[in-house]
Each structure stands twice: as structure tokens, then as C-alpha cells.
Design an enzyme around this catalytic site. Structure first.
Site, PDB file in Angstrom:
ATOM      1  CG  ASP A 307      -1.693   1.608   1.807  1.00 20.43           C
ATOM      2  OD1 ASP A 307      -2.490   1.566   0.112  1.00 20.43           O
ATOM      3  OD2 ASP A 307      -1.176   1.696   2.074  1.00 20.43           O
ATOM      4  CG  ASP A 502      -1.391   2.394   6.791  1.00 18.56           C
ATOM      5  OD1 ASP A 502      -2.211   2.633   5.673  1.00 18.56           O
ATOM      6  OD2 ASP A 502      -1.531   3.645   7.254  1.00 18.56           O
ATOM      7  CG  ASP A 506      -4.243  -0.431   3.419  1.00 15.91           C
ATOM      8  OD1 ASP A 506      -4.424  -1.069   1.824  1.00 15.91           O
ATOM      9  OD2 ASP A 506      -4.150   0.325   4.109  1.00 15.91           O
TER      10      ASP A 506
END
Length: 627
Positions: A307, A502, A506
Site C-alpha cells: 500500500d 495500514d 487494506d
């Protein structure tokens, strides 16, 4: 599993029985020695039979059956000394395995033992000692020297010196300034400081870590389950070899010797010790893996998906550059902007204040503050009229054209400063890439990862600008949470996938990956819950350390199994051919068991490569700290 206390009792009985019998044999009391050895064996055999019955009720078949057969056969055929040695070997091996696992769990057990039970809270001008459950967000706590931060919070004092070695493995204390985040579980190694609680104790980072540790300690790896299945095959082979030795020679003692030399099996002892040692070692470097199963899977990852916001980047606005449009220097621009922004709660304003504090700039108290929500702040600093805010807002207020400012880069934010009605300069802010990311990605590829992808919900231009030169195999932008899941599932067709993120968005992708990794300091509870591995510090370097530790632990487990099983089979053949007596076979197998357990404990000394150790200090340090 036989309890540790009972293990000690059985070990003592077996040892006393063996030594007493040897003493009687030397004194020429042969029959009494035989009786003494039998008495020393029976309690161990009885406890073993009970344990086997419990396992069979659960549908588990293990090599404890071989130990029971060898002791029983030795007693039946009059090899009581061999039976006594096997009893001592079995009880001693079980105790040694328990001791080794306890040693291997030390790092994680240290985390559990450090959990504070109470906290000192400021209340009505006094200090009260209160249970952790009574702490609520916004409570002000006093953390004395040597105390452990009981909850997550922000520093209310000017400075604090924290020891985070129990959480991150870093020996050097960390110095924090007012307003910095403090992770629960950190030890105060300096003067007492005040902590403003941001979460209840039950929701704090450290409480979550404790829950993860407890879950990890109960887990079982596929390799360990595979060992359980192969133990049945080993049992069958052992019985076949023992029966064949008896059948072709007519000597039942050879069958006893075969059974003895196969008791117990390195396949069972080595795997759990090595993998638990790996879990402990990874936790030492700041990577909390939720069990032996993900640790084993971690060693074979082929694809890494990262990410962007809060993972590859810091997740908070940072000052990238400061540009002057007049006579003020960069430090003076930061001084006036930060002084006025003390009166604003906006995240960008707080980031500017934090940047000034990081440079040890002493900020005066602003006067006549007027904030236009979402646009900017005006007020007086050192008798001068100051205006700080968005570029268009400030330009409108001073009557200038926005074209006079520098062009805005993708993903960057321009904060303008006007002094006494004149544009003085602007600050370029962005969610900066973590420093050292290029070296980190190189290290990850060195571990065997073949593909590294970026998955972000940001626009393509922003993603490309942030990751320029990093050598990603693919950049996937404008992704929704369900599209991230589909990306993970499609990549899984090419091999095991790791996803690092995080945020709440996600969590589904983390759950879909073979290994999900969450940023544990500022990441959300949802992502930590869905993940298989949690990084205990706000950077990615423990990810590299965790992979190298996992690969080392798996390699050591396999080495122990292969060497131990090979030696056991060699001993069985030697016993079947008459080269090993039952007593000699028992001693030989004891040496094998001790060797494989000690070899498995080598996982406690696994160290990431030198480049990784250097990265623990430098990699992924936010750029704002380098200014």
C-alpha cells in the site's frame, strides 16, 4: 502434553531408579537391581500410556507409541537396564524439549511479563494510582523513570527519552518532543513525563501485541503438522524393521534394540523448537508474527504488494521544501508559520509546528488568532501581522496572483505565508516517501521475492511521482478495497503473496493474501486483526528482518529433521543387524535427540544480514527527520 511439573517428577523417578539399580548391580545384587529398574520405569510408562490414550481420542497418532513399545518390550524380554535408560531418555527428552521451547519463547514471554497493571493519573491537582481499565481517552498520566507506558498517547512534556528495545530490538533510546506519539509498552529511560491518553488500555498497541503473542504461542505450523503425519509412517517403518529383525534372526532382543533406537523422533522435537525460536527472534527485531504457520509461509513469499499511504509513505504531511519570495530566510518562514499554526488543530498546521520543534525553534505565543476553517489562520506574531493557509486563500487576502507561486507537483500541497500583507514565501508539503525505501526494496528482492507491486487508491500521477526510480514491477492506482482484493487473488495464481497495509480499506486485501502485514503503531485495529504479521514500529525495516529470520528458522528446522531422521534410520539398521544392543541404542538415540534440539535452538541466534541491521537504524526514517 505432560505438564512441566509432572515431567520433572518423572525425570527424577527415572534418574533415581537408573542410578540406584546401577549401584545395586555393582554391589552384586542383580535381582534387586532388576526390580529397582522396573520400579523406575513403570511410572514413566504409565504416564506415557495415559498420554497416548488422550492423543488417540483426539485422532492424533504420534511417536510416543514407539517409546511405550520399546519400554514395554524391554521389560517383557528382561532388558530392564535398557528400559530404564529409555525411561530416562524419554522423560529427559520431553523435559529438554519443554525447556528449549521455553527458552525459544523468551522474547515473546518478555512482552507478556512487562504488561503494567496500574497507572498514575493526574486528577484534581493530585496523583492517583488507578487500574488500567479506569484509564479513558484524554486522561493525563504521569510516567516515572523506569515506568512502562500503559496506553497509547501523546507527549505533554517538552522532552522524553524512551527505551523501545523490548518492542523493536533497538538498543539506543529514542528522544521525543512535545506532541509526539508514544506507543504503549515503551519504557521511560529518562526523566518523568506526562502522557495524554488517546486510547483506552484495552485498545492500546501493547494490549493488541499481547493478544497477538498469546495467539502465536498456541499455533502450529504446516511443517509441524506434516511431522505429525510422517510420525505415523515412521512408526510403521519402525515396527516393520523391528519385526523383520526378530523374524529373520529369531532374537527378540534385536527387535527391542530397534524400538529403543527409534525413541523418540527428531521429526517431532526439532520442528516446533526451531519455529518457536524463529517467532521469538522475529519479535526481537520488531516483527510480531501471529504463529508458526505464517512464519513458515513467510519464508516462501514470491510476490509483495505494498500500500502507499501510511505504508510506503509516512502517512502524514511533511515539509519537503521551503521557498522564500522576499527577504525572509527558510527558518524565519517556518518560525512565523509554525508560531501562528499553534492556534490551529488542522493536521497540516500541526505538521508545521512539529517540523519547527524538530529544529529546536522556540515558538512565541501568537495573538489575535482568527481561523477560517479549511482555508487558513491569521493573527499576530512578534507584533507583525501573519497569514498562513492554502495558496489560493492567502493570495486572495493579499491581492496577488497564484501564478507567482511555484508550480504544484502531483500530490504536493502548497502552504503560503504572508507577513504584513505581503507574500513572504511558501512551504511545499507532501506525504513523503520513507527514506531508504530503495535500499529496502533491494533487500526484499534479495530474499527471493520476484515481483513487487504498488497498490494505492491515489491518482496515477501521484503514485508515479512518489515512487519514481524505485523499480516497481507494476503500479496499480485508483483502486477501491475490492479491487485490491482482486489484485491479491490474481497475483496468488503465480505464487505466495504478501500484502502490506495500514488502513481499514487494506484489511480485506490483507486477509486475502497468503501473508498479510499490518503497520502496528498507527495502523488501524481492523488491519492488525486481519494481518498475519504486525510491525511493531512505524517503518518497514522489520519486514525485511522478519523474512530473513523466517527463512533461517525454516532452514534450521529442515536441517535438524533430515539429519536426525537419517541418523535414526542408520541406528535402526545397525540395531537390526546386531551392532547395537538395546542399551547402546538408547544412548545413541539420546545423543541424536539432544543434538537436534540444540541445533534447532540455533534459530535464537539468527541475525539479519549486515545491510539489514544497518537498515534497522536508517531505512524508512521519515524525511522530515533528516532536515
Amino acid at each position: 502434553m505432560i505438564s512441566n511439573r509432572l515431567n520433572v517428577v518423572l525425570l527424577a523417578i527415572a534418574l533415581v531408579g537408573l542410578l540406584a539399580g546401577l549401584g545395586l548391580l555393582v554391589a552384586d545384587f542383580t535381582e534387586l537391581a532388576t526390580y529397582t529398574w522396573t520400579v523406575g520405569v513403570l511410572p514413566v510408562l504409565a504416564a506415557l500410556v495415559i498420554e497416548i490414550a488422550r492423543s488417540l481420542r483426539k485422532g492424533e497418532v504420534g511417536l510416543d507409541i514407539v517409546a511405550a513399545l520399546s519400554m514395554a518390550a524391554a521389560l517383557v524380554f528382561g532388558e530392564t537396564l535398557a528400559a530404564a535408560v529409555v525411561a530416562l531418555m524419554y522423560s529427559g527428552g520431553t523435559y529438554l524439549e519443554s525447556f528449549a521451547e521455553g527458552r525459544a519463547r523468551r522474547e515473546m514471554s518478555n512482552l507478556l511479563s512487562r504488561v503494567p497493571r496500574t497507572a498514575t493519573r493526574h486528577r484534581n491537582g493530585a496523583l492517583d494510582e488507578v487500574p488500567l481499565d479506569d484509564i479513558k481517552p484524554n486522561d493525563l498520566l504521569l510516567i516515572r523513570q523506569g515506568d512502562i507506558a500503559p496506553v497509547d498517547g501523546t507527549l505533554e512534556s517538552d522532552r522524553a527519552m524512551l527505551d523501545q528495545s523490548a518492542l523493536t530490538g533497538e538498543a539506543m533510546p529514542v528522544r521525543l518532543a512535545r506532541g509526539d506519539d508514544i506507543m504503549s509498552g515503551s519504557t521511560n529511560s529518562g526523566e518523568a513525563y506526562d502522557l495524554r491518553a488517546t486510547l483506552p488500555a484495552a485498545q492500546s498497541t501493547y494490549a493488541g501485541i499481547v493478544r497477538l503473542v498469546e495467539a502465536a504461542q498456541k499455533s502450529k505450523a504446516p511443517m509441524a503438522r506434516l511431522a505429525d503425519r510422517y510420525s505415523l509412517l515412521f512408526l510403521v517403518v519402525t515396527v516393520v524393521v523391528a519385526t523383520a529383525a526378530w523374524w529373520f534372526t529369531g532374537d527378540p532382543i534385536r527387535a527391542v534394540a530397534v524400538l529403543v533406537v527409534a525413541t523418540p523422533c527428531p521429526l517431532i522435537l526439532a520442528v516446533p523448537v526451531a519455529l518457536v525460536a524463529g517467532l521469538s527472534r522475529a519479535a526481537h527485531y520488531g516483527a510480531l508474527i501471529k504463529g508458526a504457520k505464517p512464519l513458515e509461509a513467510l519464508a516462501g513469499i514470491q510476490t509483495l504488494i505494498l500500500d502507499k499511504t501510511g505504508t510506503l509513505t509516512d502517512g502524514r504531511p511533511q515539509i519537503v521544501s521551503i521557498q522564500s519570495h522576499g527577504v525572509l530566510s527558510e527558518d524565519e518562514i517556518l518560525y512565523f508559520a509554525a508560531a501562528l499554526d499553534q492556534g490551529s488543530k488542522h493536521p497540516i498546521a500541526q505538521a508545521i509546528v512539529a517540523a519547527a520543534q524538530a529544529r529546536d525553534i522556540v515558538l512565541p505565543i501568537p495573538l489575535d488568532i482568527v481561523e477560517t476553517p479549511g482555508d487558513g489562520v491569521r493573527g499576530t506574531v512578534d507584533g507583525r501581522r501573519i497569514l498562513v493557509g492554502g495558496l489560493n486563500f492567502v493570495m486572495e487576502q493579499v491581492g496577488a496572483s497564484s501564478s507567482s507561486a511555484a508550480p504544484q507537483e502531483p500530490g504536493a500541497i502548497l502552504v503560503a505565508l504572508a507577513v504584513d500583507g505581503q507574500l513572504a514565501g511558501h512551504l511545499v508539503m507532501a506525504d513523503a516517501l520513507r527514506s531508504g525505501t530503495s535500499e529496502l526494496l533491494t533487500g526484499l528482492r534479495r530474499t527471493g521475492i520476484k515481483r513487487i507491486l504498488l497498490a494505492t487508491g491515489d491518482r496515477r500521477a501521484v503514485a508515479e511521482a512518489v515512487t519514481e526510480g524505485l523499480g516497481f514491477d507494476a503500479i496499480c492506482s485508483d483502486l477501491t478495497p475490492d479491487q485490491k482484493v482482486r489484485l491479491v487473488l490474481s497475483e496468488r495464481e503465480n505464487g505466495p503473496v504478501m500484502m502490506v497495509g495500514d488502513g481499514v480499506n487494506d484489511a480485506p486485501a490483507l486477509a486475502a493474501a497468503n501473508i498479510g502485514v499490518a503497520m502496528g503503531v498507527r495502523g488501524t485495529a481492523a488491519s492488525a486483526e486481519a494481518a498475519d504479521m504486525v510491525l511493531l514500529v512505524d517503518r518497514l525495516s522489520p519486514l525485511l528482518s522478519g523474512i530473513e529470520v523466517a527463512q533461517g528458522a525454516r532452514r534450521i528446522a529442515l536441517e535438524s529433521v533430515i539429519a536426525g531422521i537419517g541418523l535414526s534410520f542408520a541406528g535402526m539398521i545397525a540395531a537390526a543387524l546386531g551392532y547395537l544392543s538395546p542399551v547402546q541404542g538408547a544412548l545413541f538415540q539420546e545423543v541424536i535427540d539432544a543434538a537436534v534440539i540444540l541445533n534447532a535452538l540455533r534459530a535464537l541466534r539468527i541475525k539479519p544480514r549486515e545491510t539489514t541491521l544497518a537498515a534497522i537504524q536508517d531505512v524508512t526514517r521519515p524525511k522530515s527527520q533528516e532536515q
